[in-house]
Design a protein around this motif. Structure first.
Motif, mmCIF file in Angstrom:
data_model
loop_
_atom_site.group_PDB
_atom_site.id
_atom_site.type_symbol
_atom_site.label_atom_id
_atom_site.label_comp_id
_atom_site.label_asym_id
_atom_site.label_seq_id
_atom_site.Cartn_x
_atom_site.Cartn_y
_atom_site.Cartn_z
ATOM 1 N N GLN A 29 47.461 -17.349 57.137
ATOM 2 C CA GLN A 29 47.441 -16.176 57.897
ATOM 3 C C GLN A 29 48.251 -15.133 57.237
ATOM 4 O OE1 GLN A 29 45.172 -15.260 60.453
ATOM 5 N NE2 GLN A 29 44.532 -17.285 60.247
ATOM 6 N N VAL A 30 47.755 -13.960 56.805
ATOM 7 C CA VAL A 30 48.508 -13.134 56.165
ATOM 8 C C VAL A 30 48.636 -11.552 56.299
ATOM 9 C CG1 VAL A 30 48.228 -14.567 53.814
ATOM 10 C CG2 VAL A 30 46.788 -12.438 54.489
ATOM 11 N N GLU A 31 49.451 -10.756 55.774
ATOM 12 C CA GLU A 31 49.545 -9.462 56.120
ATOM 13 C C GLU A 31 49.861 -8.690 54.876
ATOM 14 O OE1 GLU A 31 52.046 -6.236 58.907
ATOM 15 O OE2 GLU A 31 52.059 -8.171 59.293
ATOM 16 N N TYR A 32 49.078 -7.516 54.681
ATOM 17 C CA TYR A 32 49.167 -6.804 53.595
ATOM 18 C C TYR A 32 49.702 -5.212 54.009
ATOM 19 C CZ TYR A 32 46.377 -10.069 50.739
ATOM 20 O OH TYR A 32 45.786 -10.933 50.450
ATOM 21 N N LEU A 33 50.455 -4.743 53.189
ATOM 22 C CA LEU A 33 50.777 -3.083 53.733
ATOM 23 C C LEU A 33 50.712 -2.310 52.501
ATOM 24 C CD1 LEU A 33 52.369 -1.261 55.551
ATOM 25 C CD2 LEU A 33 54.454 -2.308 54.481
ATOM 26 N N PHE A 34 49.953 -1.024 52.705
ATOM 27 C CA PHE A 34 49.878 -0.007 51.911
ATOM 28 C C PHE A 34 51.077 0.649 51.544
ATOM 29 C CE2 PHE A 34 48.809 4.562 50.999
ATOM 30 C CZ PHE A 34 48.022 4.435 49.965
ATOM 31 N N ARG A 35 51.290 1.136 50.339
ATOM 32 C CA ARG A 35 52.385 2.306 49.993
ATOM 33 C C ARG A 35 51.920 3.083 48.991
ATOM 34 N NH1 ARG A 35 57.900 -0.327 48.618
ATOM 35 N NH2 ARG A 35 58.029 -0.594 50.915
ATOM 36 N N ASP A 40 54.992 13.758 47.817
ATOM 37 C CA ASP A 40 54.588 14.936 48.109
ATOM 38 C C ASP A 40 52.918 14.861 48.162
ATOM 39 O OD1 ASP A 40 57.103 16.114 48.708
ATOM 40 O OD2 ASP A 40 57.164 16.564 46.466
ATOM 41 N N VAL A 41 52.408 13.685 48.536
ATOM 42 C CA VAL A 41 50.979 13.579 48.385
ATOM 43 C C VAL A 41 50.615 13.577 50.146
ATOM 44 C CG1 VAL A 41 48.955 12.103 47.966
ATOM 45 C CG2 VAL A 41 50.720 12.557 46.269
ATOM 46 N N ASP A 42 49.670 14.289 50.473
ATOM 47 C CA ASP A 42 48.994 14.257 51.640
ATOM 48 C C ASP A 42 47.705 13.505 51.872
ATOM 49 O OD1 ASP A 42 48.317 14.732 54.281
ATOM 50 O OD2 ASP A 42 48.439 16.830 54.229
ATOM 51 N N LEU A 43 47.555 12.292 52.367
ATOM 52 C CA LEU A 43 46.596 11.607 52.387
ATOM 53 C C LEU A 43 45.660 11.634 53.726
ATOM 54 C CD1 LEU A 43 47.684 8.346 50.649
ATOM 55 C CD2 LEU A 43 46.133 9.845 49.609
ATOM 56 N N VAL A 44 46.344 12.400 54.536
ATOM 57 C CA VAL A 44 45.774 12.474 55.986
ATOM 58 C C VAL A 44 44.609 13.093 56.121
ATOM 59 C CG1 VAL A 44 46.211 13.406 58.269
ATOM 60 C CG2 VAL A 44 48.209 12.158 57.139
ATOM 61 N N PRO A 45 44.208 14.102 55.356
ATOM 62 C CA PRO A 45 42.931 14.530 55.437
ATOM 63 C C PRO A 45 41.832 13.851 55.009
ATOM 64 C CG PRO A 45 44.527 16.135 54.585
ATOM 65 C CD PRO A 45 45.115 14.993 54.481
ATOM 66 N N ASN A 99 50.486 8.098 59.278
ATOM 67 C CA ASN A 99 51.788 7.349 59.649
ATOM 68 C C ASN A 99 52.555 8.073 60.145
ATOM 69 O OD1 ASN A 99 54.363 6.117 59.089
ATOM 70 N ND2 ASN A 99 54.063 5.270 57.148
ATOM 71 N N PRO A 100 52.978 7.965 61.427
ATOM 72 C CA PRO A 100 53.872 8.702 62.342
ATOM 73 C C PRO A 100 55.217 9.075 61.695
ATOM 74 C CG PRO A 100 53.793 6.552 63.214
ATOM 75 C CD PRO A 100 52.857 6.570 62.147
ATOM 76 N N ASP A 101 55.719 8.343 60.758
ATOM 77 C CA ASP A 101 57.022 8.196 60.365
ATOM 78 C C ASP A 101 56.914 9.006 58.756
ATOM 79 O OD1 ASP A 101 58.052 6.926 62.427
ATOM 80 O OD2 ASP A 101 57.512 5.048 61.574
ATOM 81 N N GLU A 102 55.860 9.399 58.620
ATOM 82 C CA GLU A 102 55.799 10.004 57.183
ATOM 83 C C GLU A 102 55.084 11.025 56.783
ATOM 84 O OE1 GLU A 102 54.025 8.266 52.619
ATOM 85 O OE2 GLU A 102 54.749 7.073 54.021
ATOM 86 N N ASN A 103 55.537 12.273 56.589
ATOM 87 C CA ASN A 103 54.741 13.244 56.698
ATOM 88 C C ASN A 103 53.514 13.288 55.311
ATOM 89 O OD1 ASN A 103 53.675 16.124 57.028
ATOM 90 N ND2 ASN A 103 55.050 16.800 55.328
#
Length: 399
Positions: A29-35, A40-45, A99-103
């Motif tokens: 069983q595993v977990e991966y995390l995106f970074r 200054d990149v806005d991916l939310v849109p 991400n609530p901790d990263e604008n």
């Protein structure tokens, strides 16, 4: 319109590792995390579009023709092809939100069985890259892209003394778009000539009759930090298990999961003889090559019988400088990624999706380039350094 058209639109090492997971550790069983390493990149849109593309990804199935192609690769086993005939991406393993901790940042995690999550990384990164690049800068500037490709191919093709310098496309994960990737490859084959020896992308290898290239990635060795008999023996266990799975095929070892010092400490005479070569992916490549050659010579092995694969942020000038430096001292191969598939003017995204846990335990990539280290448990990182006697990087002096 789906960005990823095929289960095979991925890097070969995902399939080779997946086969080994099926046979060696099917219950992990595993977990991966995106970074996103680009500032200054806005991916939310793009969250909605990313979500839609994940849904499209989960609808994919391997075709009979694709399965027949895989059966033709000598290192792919029949039972694994049968498994791929049943496999599909499952949305329940994906967590996606702002991400609530990263604008402007997004939080993307994968949690679930290694066997059923391992294939997500490459297509997810390709989706994010394409949505951002085309959404921000528009469709690929074909004329400018081809101008740049022709300049690169001419530079190598016309150079004297570089006839044996060979390049592989490693550019799937951070390409400008699927369509541009598909257009670039025929140009590379036509204009690089014998300098171009294949692609890591299995879909395009099949489509264009190219040689698919790849062995293992960081996650294979990372997982063994939790799967191995003990942490200190994790790299040895990973290499042993790989050799047991492939029996001499796919013999290129990755060297920078815990840093080069730790790798050389574990890569003894047995492994030096067993593996065909080593792959560089962080740190100074000239220093790395010198140390690999010295290590082989110390074990009475002629470096000219081994292949050094360079694959860290290469462009053609860097390729030629490395080839010139090590010419005649070893075999060489160069994996060039973003500089081939996303060099059209706009700056590509620096994005990764790495394993951070296995069987509930933290795992890490402790890179020779500090900015590429990946972990979500600082305490574990300190412990990993202690176990492998890896010194933390020296802080840069302030101006």
């Amino acid at each position: 319109m789906p960005i990823i058209p095929s289960l095979l639109d991925t890097d070969l090492y995902k399939l080779t590792m997946m086969q080994a997971v099926l046979h060696q550790h099917p219950g992990a069983q595993v977990e991966y995390l995106f970074r996103c390493r680009s500032p200054d990149v806005d991916l939310v849109p793009f969250l909605g579009a990313i979500s839609d593309q994940i849904d499209a990804l989960c609808a994919l199935r391997a075709t009979p023709e694709e399965l027949d192609y895989l059966r033709g690769l000598r290192f792919i086993k029949p039972d694994f092809v049968d498994f791929l005939g049943l496999f599909h991406f499952d949305r329940k393993y994906v967590q996606l939100r702002a991400n609530p901790d990263e604008n402007g940042g997004i939080e993307l995690r994968l949690r679930g069985p290694w066997l059923h999550t391992i294939m997500f990384e490459v297509p997810l990164l390709a989706i994010i890259s394409e949505l951002y690049m085309t959404g921000t800068f528009g469709p690929a500037d074909r004329e400018e892209g081809l101008r740049r490709i022709r300049a690169k191919t001419a530079r190598l093709r016309e150079a004297v003394g570089f006839e044996d310098c060979v390049i592989t496309d490693f550019g799937t994960r951070r390409r400008y778009s699927h369509a541009w990737h598909g257009e670039v490859l025929p140009h590379l084959r036509a204009e690089f000539g014998t300098h171009f020896v294949g692609t890591s992308n299995v879909h395009f290898a099949r489509r264009y009759g190219l040689v698919p290239q790849g062995t293992m990635a960081h996650e294979w060795l990372q997982a063994f930090q939790a799967l191995g008999p003990r942490l200190r023996d994790s790299q040895v266990a990973a290499f042993d298990t790989w050799a047991r799975e492939y029996r001499g095929d796919l013999g290129v070892a990755l060297t920078d999961v815990i840093g080069l010092d730790a790798f050389l400490g574990d890569f003894d005479l047995y492994f030096c003889k067993l593996f065909d070569g080593m792959r560089h992916d962080s740190g100074d490549p000239f220093e790395w090559g010198e140390r690999i050659i010295a290590h082989l010579q110390a074990h009475r092995i002629d470096p000219r019988t081994k292949t050094l694969v360079f694959s860290d942020g290469l462009d053609i000038e860097r390729v030629m400088a490395l080839y010139d430096h090590f010419r005649g001292r070893c075999r060489m191969s160069f994996g060039v990624g973003t500089n081939l598939t996303n060099d059209l003017g706009p700056k590509p995204l620096q994005i990764v999706l790495k394993m951070v846990r296995c069987n509930g335990q933290p795992v890490a990539k402790l890179s020779d380039s500090p900015g590429k280290t990946m972990v979500d448990d600082p305490g574990y990182l300190s412990y990993l350094r202690q176990v492998f006697s890896v010194e933390p990087p020296v802080p840069e002096a302030s101006a």
